[in-house]
Write a protein that holds these residues in place. Structure first.
Motif, PDB file in Angstrom:
ATOM      1  N   CYS A  17      -1.498  -3.226   4.625  1.00 37.96           N
ATOM      2  CA  CYS A  17      -0.594  -2.856   5.805  1.00 37.96           C
ATOM      3  C   CYS A  17      -1.144  -1.899   6.817  1.00 37.96           C
ATOM      4  CB  CYS A  17       0.616  -1.870   5.281  1.00 37.96           C
ATOM      5  SG  CYS A  17       1.719  -1.136   6.323  1.00 37.96           S
ATOM      6  N   HIS A  19      -0.250   0.080   8.754  1.00 38.11           N
ATOM      7  CA  HIS A  19       0.127   1.357   9.128  1.00 38.11           C
ATOM      8  C   HIS A  19      -0.172   2.334   7.468  1.00 38.11           C
ATOM      9  CE1 HIS A  19       2.685   0.119  12.225  1.00 38.11           C
ATOM     10  NE2 HIS A  19       3.013  -0.953  11.410  1.00 38.11           N
ATOM     11  N   CYS A  20       0.217   1.790   6.667  1.00 39.50           N
ATOM     12  CA  CYS A  20      -0.117   2.805   5.349  1.00 39.50           C
ATOM     13  C   CYS A  20      -1.293   2.478   4.511  1.00 39.50           C
ATOM     14  CB  CYS A  20       1.113   2.676   4.399  1.00 39.50           C
ATOM     15  SG  CYS A  20       1.380   1.194   3.505  1.00 39.50           S
ATOM     16  N   CYS A  52       6.580  -3.775   6.079  1.00 41.25           N
ATOM     17  CA  CYS A  52       6.272  -3.377   4.799  1.00 41.25           C
ATOM     18  C   CYS A  52       7.132  -2.646   4.032  1.00 41.25           C
ATOM     19  CB  CYS A  52       5.096  -2.353   5.174  1.00 41.25           C
ATOM     20  SG  CYS A  52       4.208  -1.525   3.706  1.00 41.25           S
ATOM     21  N   CYS A  55       6.037   1.314   3.334  1.00 42.89           N
ATOM     22  CA  CYS A  55       6.210   2.416   4.678  1.00 42.89           C
ATOM     23  C   CYS A  55       7.444   2.092   5.486  1.00 42.89           C
ATOM     24  CB  CYS A  55       4.954   2.675   5.243  1.00 42.89           C
ATOM     25  SG  CYS A  55       4.519   1.218   6.212  1.00 42.89           S
TER      26      CYS A  55
HETATM   27 ZN   LIG Z   1       2.870   0.027   4.990  1.00 43.72          ZN
END
Ligand SMILES: [Zn+2]
Length: 205
Positions: A17, A19-20, A52, A55
């Motif tokens: 991911c 983002h995370c 995701c 997150c």
């Molecule tokens: Zn994520």
């Protein structure tokens, strides 16, 4: 945190991911786009959204490419990578998907700066690398890895310079990220954690 998972690709059941940074399951949805001034809903099959499951943050895709967030290549930086070093690392991650050659130039510059900050005595880059290996700050394997991707050694490409031979591909870039993280781990993170561990175990008398 798993750092070396699947690279993101369209409709993948899971990927790392953006983002995370965890290799996590993704849920996919298509886009329904109402035409301007019309009542019907047009389904644009080229536009996808993935969410995701960990997150709950989203990524947006057009024609099989992730367009947001900005695609990056390489693992997230160590918490011990600070200031200008951190900026160079993140800049390399950002440009790497489009230009591995530019990313390699940034990472070689970062590695030169790291070596000069870890060894402030007189000498060339290669002198410093040898001294750091001799003192056990880095291992001989790191020295070999630096040679292999031509940071230092006899066939070195100077940091910040584009290698005209065109040999700098994504594989070289990932190797350069690995070397940066290995040096930081052994020269900064491990000594810091050891000191904090010993500090917490001082017997009270
Ligand atoms: Zn994520």
């Amino acid at each position: 945190v798993q750092r070396t998972g699947e690279l993101p690709h369209a409709k993948a059941a899971h990927f790392t991911c953006p983002h995370c940074a965890v290799d996590a399951q993704q849920n996919w949805e298509g886009a329904q786009i109402p035409p301007v001034g019309g009542a019907n809903t047009h389904i644009d099959a080229a536009v996808l959204r993935s969410t995701c499951v960990l997150c709950e943050q989203r990524s947006y895709w057009i024609d099989g490419d992730m367009v947001w967030p900005e695609p990056k290549l390489g693992p997230p930086p160590s918490v011990d990578l600070a200031g200008e070093h951190h900026s160079l690392y993140e800049e390399a991650r950002t440009v790497a998907p489009r230009s591995p050659r530019a990313a390699a130039a940034l990472l070689r510059l970062l590695l030169e700066q790291l070596v000069f900050s870890l060894d402030t005595m007189e000498g060339t880059f290669n002198d410093k690398v040898d001294r750091l290996a001799h003192e056990g700050v880095i291992t001989r394997r790191v020295v070999d890895a630096l040679d292999a991707v031509r940071v230092g050694g006899r066939h070195a490409v100077h940091g910040g310079q584009i290698d005209p031979s065109g040999g700098d591909d994504a594989g070289v870039v990932l190797m350069l990220f690995t070397i940066v993280n290995t040096i930081i781990e052994s020269a900064v993170t491990l000594p810091r954690e050891t000191q904090s561990f010993l500090g917490s175990r001082v017997p009270s008398s």
